[in-house]
Design a protein around this motif. Structure first.
Motif, PDB file in Angstrom:
ATOM      1  N   LYS A  52       4.226 -18.236  -6.074  1.00 56.60           N
ATOM      2  CA  LYS A  52       4.526 -19.398  -6.909  1.00 56.60           C
ATOM      3  C   LYS A  52       3.927 -20.685  -6.358  1.00 56.60           C
ATOM      4  CE  LYS A  52       8.653 -21.909  -8.365  1.00 56.60           C
ATOM      5  NZ  LYS A  52      10.090 -22.078  -8.138  1.00 56.60           N
ATOM      6  N   TYR A  53       3.766 -20.747  -5.035  1.00 64.41           N
ATOM      7  CA  TYR A  53       3.290 -21.975  -4.398  1.00 64.41           C
ATOM      8  C   TYR A  53       1.785 -21.950  -4.132  1.00 64.41           C
ATOM      9  CZ  TYR A  53       8.282 -21.899  -3.797  1.00 64.41           C
ATOM     10  OH  TYR A  53       9.623 -21.802  -4.051  1.00 64.41           O
ATOM     11  N   GLY A  54       1.135 -20.888  -4.635  1.00 60.33           N
ATOM     12  CA  GLY A  54      -0.302 -20.774  -4.434  1.00 60.33           C
ATOM     13  C   GLY A  54      -0.676 -20.228  -3.070  1.00 60.33           C
ATOM     14  N   LEU A  55       0.289 -19.674  -2.364  1.00 59.12           N
ATOM     15  CA  LEU A  55       0.015 -19.120  -1.032  1.00 59.12           C
ATOM     16  C   LEU A  55      -0.291 -17.629  -1.140  1.00 59.12           C
ATOM     17  CD1 LEU A  55       3.011 -20.841   0.810  1.00 59.12           C
ATOM     18  CD2 LEU A  55       0.605 -21.531   0.901  1.00 59.12           C
ATOM     19  N   ALA A  56      -1.290 -17.196  -0.347  1.00 55.14           N
ATOM     20  CA  ALA A  56      -1.624 -15.769  -0.297  1.00 55.14           C
ATOM     21  C   ALA A  56      -0.404 -14.990   0.196  1.00 55.14           C
ATOM     22  CB  ALA A  56      -2.812 -15.546   0.623  1.00 55.14           C
ATOM     23  N   VAL A  57      -0.327 -13.717  -0.153  1.00 56.51           N
ATOM     24  CA  VAL A  57       0.887 -12.947   0.141  1.00 56.51           C
ATOM     25  C   VAL A  57       0.635 -11.890   1.220  1.00 56.51           C
ATOM     26  CG1 VAL A  57       1.680 -13.307  -2.229  1.00 56.51           C
ATOM     27  CG2 VAL A  57       0.508 -11.162  -1.609  1.00 56.51           C
ATOM     28  N   LEU A  58       1.713 -11.325   1.724  1.00 55.54           N
ATOM     29  CA  LEU A  58       1.609 -10.242   2.700  1.00 55.54           C
ATOM     30  C   LEU A  58       1.359  -8.917   1.991  1.00 55.54           C
ATOM     31  CD1 LEU A  58       4.409 -10.980   5.343  1.00 55.54           C
ATOM     32  CD2 LEU A  58       1.933 -11.171   5.651  1.00 55.54           C
ATOM     33  N   ARG A  59       0.642  -8.050   2.708  1.00 52.14           N
ATOM     34  CA  ARG A  59       0.386  -6.704   2.182  1.00 52.14           C
ATOM     35  C   ARG A  59       0.830  -5.699   3.233  1.00 52.14           C
ATOM     36  NH1 ARG A  59      -3.759  -5.441  -1.483  1.00 52.14           N
ATOM     37  NH2 ARG A  59      -3.758  -3.206  -1.777  1.00 52.14           N
ATOM     38  N   PHE A  60       1.733  -4.809   2.871  1.00 58.42           N
ATOM     39  CA  PHE A  60       2.330  -3.875   3.824  1.00 58.42           C
ATOM     40  C   PHE A  60       1.689  -2.495   3.729  1.00 58.42           C
ATOM     41  CE2 PHE A  60       5.560  -7.091   3.210  1.00 58.42           C
ATOM     42  CZ  PHE A  60       6.055  -7.291   4.485  1.00 58.42           C
ATOM     43  N   ASP A  61       1.466  -1.905   4.880  1.00 55.80           N
ATOM     44  CA  ASP A  61       0.966  -0.534   4.942  1.00 55.80           C
ATOM     45  C   ASP A  61       1.690   0.150   6.099  1.00 55.80           C
ATOM     46  OD1 ASP A  61      -0.366   1.826   4.990  1.00 55.80           O
ATOM     47  OD2 ASP A  61      -2.352   0.995   5.425  1.00 55.80           O
ATOM     48  N   ALA A  62       2.856   0.668   5.838  1.00 55.04           N
ATOM     49  CA  ALA A  62       3.677   1.256   6.899  1.00 55.04           C
ATOM     50  C   ALA A  62       4.463   2.435   6.346  1.00 55.04           C
ATOM     51  CB  ALA A  62       4.643   0.215   7.464  1.00 55.04           C
ATOM     52  N   ASP A  71       0.859  -1.192   0.000  1.00 55.50           N
ATOM     53  CA  ASP A  71       0.000   0.000   0.000  1.00 55.50           C
ATOM     54  C   ASP A  71       0.888   1.232   0.000  1.00 55.50           C
ATOM     55  OD1 ASP A  71      -2.280  -1.450  -0.049  1.00 55.50           O
ATOM     56  OD2 ASP A  71      -2.668  -1.333   2.105  1.00 55.50           O
ATOM     57  N   LYS A  72       1.961   1.137   0.793  1.00 58.50           N
ATOM     58  CA  LYS A  72       3.017   2.150   0.755  1.00 58.50           C
ATOM     59  C   LYS A  72       4.312   1.379   0.531  1.00 58.50           C
ATOM     60  CE  LYS A  72       0.661   5.261   3.945  1.00 58.50           C
ATOM     61  NZ  LYS A  72      -0.235   4.382   4.762  1.00 58.50           N
ATOM     62  N   ARG A  73       5.287   2.043  -0.037  1.00 62.47           N
ATOM     63  CA  ARG A  73       6.545   1.362  -0.355  1.00 62.47           C
ATOM     64  C   ARG A  73       7.118   0.664   0.875  1.00 62.47           C
ATOM     65  NH1 ARG A  73      12.195   3.715  -3.006  1.00 62.47           N
ATOM     66  NH2 ARG A  73      13.494   2.047  -2.121  1.00 62.47           N
ATOM     67  N   ASN A 107      23.613  14.516   2.876  1.00 64.84           N
ATOM     68  CA  ASN A 107      22.862  13.695   1.926  1.00 64.84           C
ATOM     69  C   ASN A 107      21.650  13.097   2.615  1.00 64.84           C
ATOM     70  OD1 ASN A 107      25.227  13.780   0.089  1.00 64.84           O
ATOM     71  ND2 ASN A 107      26.117  12.504   1.699  1.00 64.84           N
ATOM     72  N   ASP A 108      20.487  13.285   2.031  1.00 59.65           N
ATOM     73  CA  ASP A 108      19.304  12.549   2.491  1.00 59.65           C
ATOM     74  C   ASP A 108      18.724  11.844   1.275  1.00 59.65           C
ATOM     75  OD1 ASP A 108      16.934  11.522   3.369  1.00 59.65           O
ATOM     76  OD2 ASP A 108      16.394  13.260   4.583  1.00 59.65           O
ATOM     77  N   ASN A 109      18.968  10.546   1.205  1.00 58.01           N
ATOM     78  CA  ASN A 109      18.538   9.779   0.035  1.00 58.01           C
ATOM     79  C   ASN A 109      17.187   9.116   0.221  1.00 58.01           C
ATOM     80  OD1 ASN A 109      20.952  10.277  -1.543  1.00 58.01           O
ATOM     81  ND2 ASN A 109      21.993   8.973  -0.057  1.00 58.01           N
ATOM     82  N   GLY A 110      16.478   9.508   1.284  1.00 55.24           N
ATOM     83  CA  GLY A 110      15.148   8.951   1.506  1.00 55.24           C
ATOM     84  C   GLY A 110      15.222   7.580   2.139  1.00 55.24           C
ATOM     85  N   SER A 111      14.233   7.261   2.960  1.00 59.96           N
ATOM     86  CA  SER A 111      14.249   5.981   3.665  1.00 59.96           C
ATOM     87  C   SER A 111      12.836   5.430   3.709  1.00 59.96           C
ATOM     88  CB  SER A 111      14.774   6.216   5.090  1.00 59.96           C
ATOM     89  OG  SER A 111      15.093   5.006   5.713  1.00 59.96           O
ATOM     90  N   TRP A 112      12.708   4.148   3.437  1.00 58.54           N
ATOM     91  CA  TRP A 112      11.416   3.493   3.454  1.00 58.54           C
ATOM     92  C   TRP A 112      11.485   2.293   4.380  1.00 58.54           C
ATOM     93  CZ3 TRP A 112      13.842   5.691  -0.617  1.00 58.54           C
ATOM     94  CH2 TRP A 112      13.136   6.689  -1.310  1.00 58.54           C
ATOM     95  N   PRO A 113      10.395   1.998   5.091  1.00 54.80           N
ATOM     96  CA  PRO A 113      10.426   0.831   5.987  1.00 54.80           C
ATOM     97  C   PRO A 113      10.823  -0.433   5.204  1.00 54.80           C
ATOM     98  CG  PRO A 113       8.423   2.105   6.349  1.00 54.80           C
ATOM     99  CD  PRO A 113       9.096   2.700   5.141  1.00 54.80           C
ATOM    100  N   GLY A 114      11.646  -1.240   5.833  1.00 49.25           N
ATOM    101  CA  GLY A 114      12.111  -2.474   5.201  1.00 49.25           C
ATOM    102  C   GLY A 114      13.535  -2.348   4.700  1.00 49.25           C
TER     103      GLY A 114
END
Lengths: 571, 196
Positions: free
Chosen positions: A450-460, A106-108, A492-499
């Motif tokens: 690939k294995y037919g498993l539902a995936v995670l969805r991130f919103d942070a 939902d967000k990077r 320098n501020d190159n931006g930061s995203w969770p993860g």
């Protein structure tokens, strides 16, 4: 016919450890050494120590693209490449294929994964710092998030224990905000770093220390017996260390666990959920999808250590649905998947130094310098944000790469490029992120892997507190470099995203109050006592220091408690 | 375990991979293809020769072998083919054509037929043009900027040469396994920079 009984026996263990990374390796070592028969499940392929590190001894000219990856690989690992340093010809094979292992944003959110024996213990940054009471008391004092159920005195002996085993090189500095540990001899600093250290101490009364890093500099008998040698200063760590000089599952915890002859390691085993028995009010085992055959199977055990990495462990708990736990195993509180944290970074300063042109170095130090947190310490003037940050960084002499940005070619240009360039130094801040309920991760059934498993969805996302901190992270770095006489200092501020910090954590947090937490103070699920989580999931606040050492200490502590509880017949 | 023991152990455990690293097929494919066929992948034979000569102008043979001896043209061919998008491949090939135009305009000859002094003059022109192009693009949004041909060539040449066995071990000093670290020691007179 006792066929069924036999097959149950064959798949029944005292303990199951889900995941073989930093936490899983520790759980396997501790539990087997305490006499338990353990099954360790790894979702990816098996990478063997030394022989599996296929690029570890490759010289630069043996890489067909000299380190770059072909466009096809860049596309398949586009998310893993977001760090800018993980996907190279030397290291790309240790990171997942994003097309086969998708997730939703939902967000990077930059989710860096290595699906193989050892997990990210093979590619980790190896920086190893202790949290202190400044960290453990922060939430309760500031009324942020929930209180940690432990204090420094609870974890301190376990830090001692894991540091002695893994080998941490560092210097004792006597700082209350960064407790000292059981260190092997520290690595050396460059002349420029020593100079900056002095200038910063004099002008700002701030400490600069050498990075505390999980490298052996003076092996103990225990480490030598496991086949580990001291650091050879090649600085090719992220290819896997054939000398076993830095701590990884393969170099340290796995051989220790294997020595007991009580460990079974099963690769290609994707744990999809934990099986809960409503009658016994306990977990009885795990469901596994074999990565190669797609066959579904179950394994049973008296206790389960969930060490799959914070987000994967969250997935497994969320996917473990029963009548008793319709919202995920142990999730009465509703906090499972919330409070996603990571460190924010990629902000700091760098500059050039005109002196020390007659000074050089020998060897390649797989480490940098560290500036422990100096903002918002007790008794100091409060900044316009909570918590603080530390810096990692270091000095170097520019190499031939400087030639791409300057004019010139030909014989004299070539001659110049074969000499060491000017000294430069950079400082990069790593800041604490507060726990926010709305920073969350869920399972989204609309997309399958690939294995037919539902995936995670991130919103942070990082919020105002982090953004305000970043101003200090840039300015303070520049101020310190300038005070030491560096020129052309730029922020320098190159931006930061969770993860992106690869310190994602906090989604299975611990606490004294079961209404606000999933785990108790021993990393034990409040309501399912034979399930433990000891990866980054349990973290209640992020501190600003690298977290892996804390995962190790808490894993060893939880394993010790689990075995005691088994002996007391409580599990 | 001392350094020698550690090295012996690693050599024993890694076996043949020590001398022949087993990289994935996708990584090796192009290099193998070029080595087996003896033909360039992206370049024509003429372009390949021309690139070899141009890299030699940037990094000539001095008291150590230059870019041609290090076969930097082969690396550039492989990297451009495998790692660069088509648009940038075209920019590079257009740059080669433009170099011959400059060469023809001044000397009525293609670049490879020029003597050393003439080659340096053409390269100097290319360098000046590239500086102008970068200046003209300075205020454009990122997606409208591109790396001028000369800069791509130079950067690939430096990378190709200084990571080659000749560049790393002869022009620079390469120590695969240093075994120790000293952070603050004197630079010896005439000491070369470390290769990595």
């Amino acid at each position: 016919m006792n066929l069924n009984i036999d097959s149950i026996k064959a798949t029944t263990y005292d303990a199951i450890v889900v995941g073989s990374g930093i936490s899983g390796g520790w759980a396997a070592k501790e539990l087997t050494e305490k006499g338990l028969k353990v099954l360790m499940l790894e979702r990816g392929e098996d990478i063997k120590h030394i022989e599996g590190y296929k690029t570890a001894m490759t010289d630069p000219w043996q890489f067909p693209h000299r380190g770059r990856v072909p466009s096809q690989i860049a596309e398949e690992q586009a998310v893993q490449a977001r760090t800018g340093y993980t996907i190279s010809e030397a290291t790309g094979y240790l990171f997942v294929n994003d097309k086969e292992n998708p997730y939703l944003e939902d967000k990077r959110f930059d989710w860096m994964r290595g699906y193989h024996t050892g997990g990210r213990s093979l590619m980790w940054g190896r920086q190893s710092y202790r949290l202190g009471d400044l960290d453990f008391e922060a939430n309760i004092k500031e009324g942020v998030g929930a209180d940690w159920p432990i204090r420094y005195k609870d974890i301190s002996p376990w830090y001692d224990y894991v540091e002695k085993f893994i080998g941490v090189s560092g210097s004792r500095d006597g700082l209350p905000q960064l407790p000292d540990g059981q260190f092997q001899p520290p690595m050396d600093m460059y002349c420029l770093e020593k100079h900056v250290k002095e200038a910063v101490a004099k002008k700002f009364n701030r400490s600069i220390t050498i990075g505390r890093v999980a490298h052996i500099t003076k092996p103990t008998a225990e480490q030598t017996a496991l086949g580990r040698a001291q650091c050879q200063y090649r600085n090719l760590c992220s290819r896997g260390c054939p000398f076993g000089a830095y701590f990884s599952t393969q170099s340290a915890t796995l051989p220790a666990a294997m020595k007991t002859k009580r460990l079974t390691l099963r690769p290609h085993s994707i744990v999809t959920s934990i099986i809960y028995d409503e009658g016994k009010q306990k977990a009885t085992g795990v469901r596994v999808l074999d990565q190669l055959t797609n066959e579904e199977m179950t394994f049973n055990a008296r206790i389960i250590f969930l060490c799959a990495s914070s987000m994967a462990s969250t997935y497994i708990l969320m996917n473990s649905i029963s009548n008793r736990f319709p919202n995920g195993l142990g999730n009465d509180s509703g906090v499972l998947g919330h409070y996603v944290m990571d460190h924010h970074f990629r902000v700091g300063a760098s500059g050039m130094y005109e002196g020390f042109t007659d000074k050089y170095y020998y060897g390649r130090r797989a480490n940098g310098i560290y500036i422990p947190r100096f903002r918002n310490l007790p008794g100091q003037e409060k900044r316009d944000y909570l918590r603080g940050f530390g810096y990692q960084g270091g000095a170097s002499r520019l190499n031939w790469g400087r030639g791409t940005a300057t004019e010139g070619f030909g014989a004299s240009f070539k001659e110049e490029m074969t000499k060491p360039g000017p000294w430069v130094m950079n400082l990069g801040g790593f800041g604490e992120c507060l726990p926010y309920f709305e920073n969350k991760v869920v399972i989204d059934k609309s997309k399958k892997d690939k294995y037919g498993l539902a995936v995670l969805r991130f919103d942070a996302e990082f919020k105002d507190n982090e953004m305000r901190m970043r101003k200090d992270m840039g300015n303070d770095a520049a101020e310190m470099l300038e005070a030491a006489g560096l020129k052309n200092v730029t922020i320098n501020d190159n931006g930061s995203w969770p993860g992106l910090g690869i310190h994602e954590m906090g989604t299975i947090r611990m606490g004294n109050d079961p209404k606000q937490s999933v785990l108790n103070k021993f990393n034990q699920v409040h309501t399912v006592k034979n399930v433990f989580n000891t990866d980054g999931g349990f973290m209640v606040s992020a501190s600003c220091v690298n977290p892996s050492l804390t995962y190790m200490a808490m894993t060893a502590r939880a394993a010790n408690y689990a075995v005691q509880e088994m002996k007391r017949q409580n599990l | 375990m001392n350094r020698r023991d550690a090295l012996m152990r690693v050599a024993a455990l890694m076996g043949t991979t020590l001398s022949l690293p087993a990289l994935a097929d996708t990584l090796e494919a192009s290099a193998t293809k070029r080595a087996v066929s003896g033909k360039p992948l992206l370049f024509t034979a003429d372009q390949d020769t021309m690139v070899a000569e141009m890299t030699e102008v940037i990094i000539p043979t001095t008291n150590t072998p230059g870019a041609k001896a290090a076969k930097v043209n082969e690396i550039i061919d492989i990297i451009l083919k495998d790692c660069y998008p088509q648009k940038e491949q075209k920019l590079f090939l257009d740059g080669l054509a433009h170099t011959n135009e400059l060469s023809q305009a001044s000397y009525n000859k293609n670049f490879v037929a020029l003597d050393e002094k003439q080659r340096i003059e053409v390269m100097t022109k290319l360098q000046a043009e590239a500086a102008e192009q970068r200046k003209a693009m300075a205020n454009l949004p990122a997606e409208q900027r591109y790396t001028p041909f000369f800069n791509t060539l130079k950067s690939l040449t430096l990378n190709g040469y200084f990571t080659s066995q000749i560049g790393a071990t002869q022009a620079l000093e390469y120590v695969a396994v240093p075994g120790r670290f000293q952070g603050c020691i004197d630079l010896k007179p005439g000491q070369k920079a470390w290769a990595i």
